[in-house]
Design a protein around this motif. Structure first.
Motif, PDB file in Angstrom:
ATOM      1  N   HIS A  59       7.594  24.559   8.319  1.00  0.00           N
ATOM      2  CA  HIS A  59       6.494  25.505   8.199  1.00  0.00           C
ATOM      3  C   HIS A  59       5.422  25.179   9.221  1.00  0.00           C
ATOM      4  CE1 HIS A  59       8.484  25.489   4.185  1.00  0.00           C
ATOM      5  NE2 HIS A  59       8.431  26.784   4.406  1.00  0.00           N
ATOM      6  N   GLY A  60       5.828  25.239  10.486  1.00  0.00           N
ATOM      7  CA  GLY A  60       4.950  24.803  11.559  1.00  0.00           C
ATOM      8  C   GLY A  60       3.713  25.645  11.732  1.00  0.00           C
ATOM      9  N   GLY A  61       3.716  26.886  11.239  1.00  0.00           N
ATOM     10  CA  GLY A  61       2.559  27.740  11.382  1.00  0.00           C
ATOM     11  C   GLY A  61       1.491  27.505  10.349  1.00  0.00           C
ATOM     12  N   ALA A  62       1.791  26.651   9.388  1.00  0.00           N
ATOM     13  CA  ALA A  62       0.832  26.388   8.320  1.00  0.00           C
ATOM     14  C   ALA A  62      -0.307  25.494   8.811  1.00  0.00           C
ATOM     15  CB  ALA A  62       1.545  25.730   7.146  1.00  0.00           C
ATOM     16  N   TYR A  63      -1.379  25.474   8.033  1.00  0.00           N
ATOM     17  CA  TYR A  63      -2.457  24.510   8.243  1.00  0.00           C
ATOM     18  C   TYR A  63      -1.888  23.165   7.816  1.00  0.00           C
ATOM     19  CZ  TYR A  63      -6.934  22.197   7.309  1.00  0.00           C
ATOM     20  OH  TYR A  63      -7.975  21.334   7.277  1.00  0.00           O
ATOM     21  N   CYS A  64      -1.544  22.320   8.797  1.00  0.00           N
ATOM     22  CA  CYS A  64      -0.674  21.188   8.481  1.00  0.00           C
ATOM     23  C   CYS A  64      -1.273  20.138   7.541  1.00  0.00           C
ATOM     24  CB  CYS A  64      -0.103  20.552   9.752  1.00  0.00           C
ATOM     25  SG  CYS A  64      -1.295  19.841  10.899  1.00  0.00           S
ATOM     26  N   PRO A  65      -2.601  19.954   7.468  1.00  0.00           N
ATOM     27  CA  PRO A  65      -3.084  19.011   6.443  1.00  0.00           C
ATOM     28  C   PRO A  65      -2.729  19.439   5.015  1.00  0.00           C
ATOM     29  CG  PRO A  65      -4.782  19.392   8.075  1.00  0.00           C
ATOM     30  CD  PRO A  65      -3.695  20.387   8.338  1.00  0.00           C
ATOM     31  N   ALA A  66      -2.387  20.707   4.829  1.00  0.00           N
ATOM     32  CA  ALA A  66      -2.015  21.188   3.495  1.00  0.00           C
ATOM     33  C   ALA A  66      -0.561  20.874   3.151  1.00  0.00           C
ATOM     34  CB  ALA A  66      -2.262  22.684   3.391  1.00  0.00           C
ATOM     35  N   SER A  77       2.546  24.027  14.908  1.00  0.00           N
ATOM     36  CA  SER A  77       3.257  24.631  16.033  1.00  0.00           C
ATOM     37  C   SER A  77       2.304  25.328  16.992  1.00  0.00           C
ATOM     38  CB  SER A  77       4.297  25.629  15.514  1.00  0.00           C
ATOM     39  OG  SER A  77       3.672  26.637  14.748  1.00  0.00           O
ATOM     40  N   ALA A  78       1.043  25.513  16.605  1.00  0.00           N
ATOM     41  CA  ALA A  78       0.095  26.333  17.389  1.00  0.00           C
ATOM     42  C   ALA A  78      -0.122  25.874  18.835  1.00  0.00           C
ATOM     43  CB  ALA A  78      -1.222  26.484  16.640  1.00  0.00           C
ATOM     44  N   PRO A  79      -0.396  24.626  19.208  1.00  0.00           N
ATOM     45  CA  PRO A  79      -0.545  23.464  18.321  1.00  0.00           C
ATOM     46  C   PRO A  79      -2.006  23.230  17.941  1.00  0.00           C
ATOM     47  CG  PRO A  79      -0.428  22.694  20.570  1.00  0.00           C
ATOM     48  CD  PRO A  79      -0.372  24.224  20.639  1.00  0.00           C
ATOM     49  N   SER A  80      -2.189  22.771  16.725  1.00  0.00           N
ATOM     50  CA  SER A  80      -3.500  22.366  16.243  1.00  0.00           C
ATOM     51  C   SER A  80      -3.331  21.041  15.507  1.00  0.00           C
ATOM     52  CB  SER A  80      -4.046  23.435  15.294  1.00  0.00           C
ATOM     53  OG  SER A  80      -5.293  23.052  14.778  1.00  0.00           O
ATOM     54  N   SER A  81      -4.141  20.051  15.871  1.00  0.00           N
ATOM     55  CA  SER A  81      -3.983  18.729  15.272  1.00  0.00           C
ATOM     56  C   SER A  81      -5.155  18.407  14.344  1.00  0.00           C
ATOM     57  CB  SER A  81      -3.837  17.663  16.351  1.00  0.00           C
ATOM     58  OG  SER A  81      -4.926  17.710  17.236  1.00  0.00           O
ATOM     59  N   HIS A  82      -4.891  17.567  13.359  1.00  0.00           N
ATOM     60  CA  HIS A  82      -5.875  17.220  12.339  1.00  0.00           C
ATOM     61  C   HIS A  82      -5.703  15.755  11.970  1.00  0.00           C
ATOM     62  CE1 HIS A  82      -6.682  21.526  11.663  1.00  0.00           C
ATOM     63  NE2 HIS A  82      -5.393  21.665  11.898  1.00  0.00           N
ATOM     64  N   TYR A  83      -6.801  15.111  11.586  1.00  0.00           N
ATOM     65  CA  TYR A  83      -6.801  13.677  11.321  1.00  0.00           C
ATOM     66  C   TYR A  83      -7.696  13.334  10.138  1.00  0.00           C
ATOM     67  CZ  TYR A  83      -5.492  14.193  16.206  1.00  0.00           C
ATOM     68  OH  TYR A  83      -4.891  14.601  17.365  1.00  0.00           O
ATOM     69  N   PRO A  84      -7.376  12.238   9.444  1.00  0.00           N
ATOM     70  CA  PRO A  84      -8.316  11.747   8.444  1.00  0.00           C
ATOM     71  C   PRO A  84      -9.454  11.008   9.143  1.00  0.00           C
ATOM     72  CG  PRO A  84      -6.449  10.279   8.581  1.00  0.00           C
ATOM     73  CD  PRO A  84      -6.164  11.411   9.507  1.00  0.00           C
ATOM     74  N   LYS A 119       0.834  -1.207   0.000  1.00  0.00           N
ATOM     75  CA  LYS A 119       0.000   0.000   0.000  1.00  0.00           C
ATOM     76  C   LYS A 119       0.863   1.249   0.000  1.00  0.00           C
ATOM     77  CE  LYS A 119      -4.066  -1.954   2.271  1.00  0.00           C
ATOM     78  NZ  LYS A 119      -5.047  -1.773   3.373  1.00  0.00           N
ATOM     79  N   GLU A 120       0.256   2.343  -0.435  1.00  0.00           N
ATOM     80  CA  GLU A 120       0.961   3.618  -0.390  1.00  0.00           C
ATOM     81  C   GLU A 120       1.029   4.121   1.050  1.00  0.00           C
ATOM     82  OE1 GLU A 120      -0.135   5.455  -4.797  1.00  0.00           O
ATOM     83  OE2 GLU A 120      -0.451   6.639  -2.977  1.00  0.00           O
ATOM     84  N   ARG A 121       2.006   4.995   1.279  1.00  0.00           N
ATOM     85  CA  ARG A 121       2.124   5.612   2.594  1.00  0.00           C
ATOM     86  C   ARG A 121       0.910   6.523   2.820  1.00  0.00           C
ATOM     87  NH1 ARG A 121       8.025   7.360   4.541  1.00  0.00           N
ATOM     88  NH2 ARG A 121       8.257   5.202   3.834  1.00  0.00           N
ATOM     89  N   GLU A 122       0.277   6.331   3.955  1.00  0.00           N
ATOM     90  CA  GLU A 122      -0.995   6.983   4.253  1.00  0.00           C
ATOM     91  C   GLU A 122      -0.823   7.993   5.382  1.00  0.00           C
ATOM     92  OE1 GLU A 122      -3.664   4.236   6.074  1.00  0.00           O
ATOM     93  OE2 GLU A 122      -5.419   5.544   5.940  1.00  0.00           O
ATOM     94  N   TRP A 123      -1.420   9.154   5.241  1.00  0.00           N
ATOM     95  CA  TRP A 123      -1.390  10.184   6.266  1.00  0.00           C
ATOM     96  C   TRP A 123      -2.341   9.816   7.404  1.00  0.00           C
ATOM     97  CZ3 TRP A 123      -5.342  14.168   7.140  1.00  0.00           C
ATOM     98  CH2 TRP A 123      -4.933  15.181   8.024  1.00  0.00           C
ATOM     99  N   VAL A 124      -1.863   9.876   8.653  1.00  0.00           N
ATOM    100  CA  VAL A 124      -2.736   9.579   9.788  1.00  0.00           C
ATOM    101  C   VAL A 124      -2.908  10.768  10.720  1.00  0.00           C
ATOM    102  CG1 VAL A 124      -2.372   7.080   9.773  1.00  0.00           C
ATOM    103  CG2 VAL A 124      -0.872   8.531  11.145  1.00  0.00           C
ATOM    104  N   GLY A 125      -2.295  11.887  10.367  1.00  0.00           N
ATOM    105  CA  GLY A 125      -2.542  13.086  11.152  1.00  0.00           C
ATOM    106  C   GLY A 125      -1.340  13.985  11.223  1.00  0.00           C
ATOM    107  N   CYS A 126      -1.554  15.174  11.779  1.00  0.00           N
ATOM    108  CA  CYS A 126      -0.456  16.124  11.899  1.00  0.00           C
ATOM    109  C   CYS A 126      -0.761  17.105  13.024  1.00  0.00           C
ATOM    110  CB  CYS A 126      -0.219  16.879  10.598  1.00  0.00           C
ATOM    111  SG  CYS A 126      -1.617  17.876  10.035  1.00  0.00           S
ATOM    112  N   ILE A 127       0.287  17.777  13.467  1.00  0.00           N
ATOM    113  CA  ILE A 127       0.129  18.810  14.478  1.00  0.00           C
ATOM    114  C   ILE A 127       1.001  19.989  14.090  1.00  0.00           C
ATOM    115  CG2 ILE A 127       1.914  17.817  16.011  1.00  0.00           C
ATOM    116  CD1 ILE A 127       0.054  18.688  18.381  1.00  0.00           C
TER     117      ILE A 127
END
Length: 126
Positions: A100-107, A53-60, A43-51
């Motif tokens: 680029h920790g200040g970015a919207y990390c899912p991007a 620097s804010a911190p703000s976390s995001h998930y699929p 399988k391809e490498r799959e994104w499972v989330g990110c955080i």
């Protein structure tokens, strides 16, 4: 060149929990976004989330409500808490960092992450 180092993988039963750690000994760790990915055979490498620097976390959707990412900037470490594990969570888990920790990390695209760890195996099986 500093590389992230993952730890904490292993064997868990379905419904169980594991906590992975990602140590990144970079002086400006708090500036970095941390992404977590996983890859299972074939399988391809799959994104499972990110955080960020804010911190703000995001998930699929596949892990939302079960996985939680946090960070301790003083320890230069990010964590992936995995609960309610399922056999389909079995994979090698990787952390990656991007300055680029200040970015919207899912991007932050997979290929945009600058540094990758070696990975840690997580196996969910009874």
């Amino acid at each position: 060149q500093v590389q992230p180092v993952e730890s904490g993988g292993g064997l868990a039963q379905p419904g169980g929990s594991l906590r992975l750690s990602c140590l990144f000994s970079e002086r400006n760790f708090d500036y970095y976004a941390i992404g977590w990915f996983r890859q299972s055979p074939g399988k391809e490498r799959e994104w499972v989330g990110c955080i960020s620097s804010a911190p703000s976390s995001h998930y699929p959707d596949s892990v939302k409500g079960r996985f939680t990412i946090s960070r301790d900037d003083a320890k230069k470490t990010a964590y992936l808490q995995m609960n309610s594990l399922r056999p389909e969570d079995t994979a090698v888990y990787y952390c990656a960092t991007d300055r680029h920790g200040g970015a919207y990390c899912p991007a932050i695209g997979k290929t945009d992450y600058e540094f990758w760890g070696q990975g840690t195996q997580v196996t969910v099986s009874s």
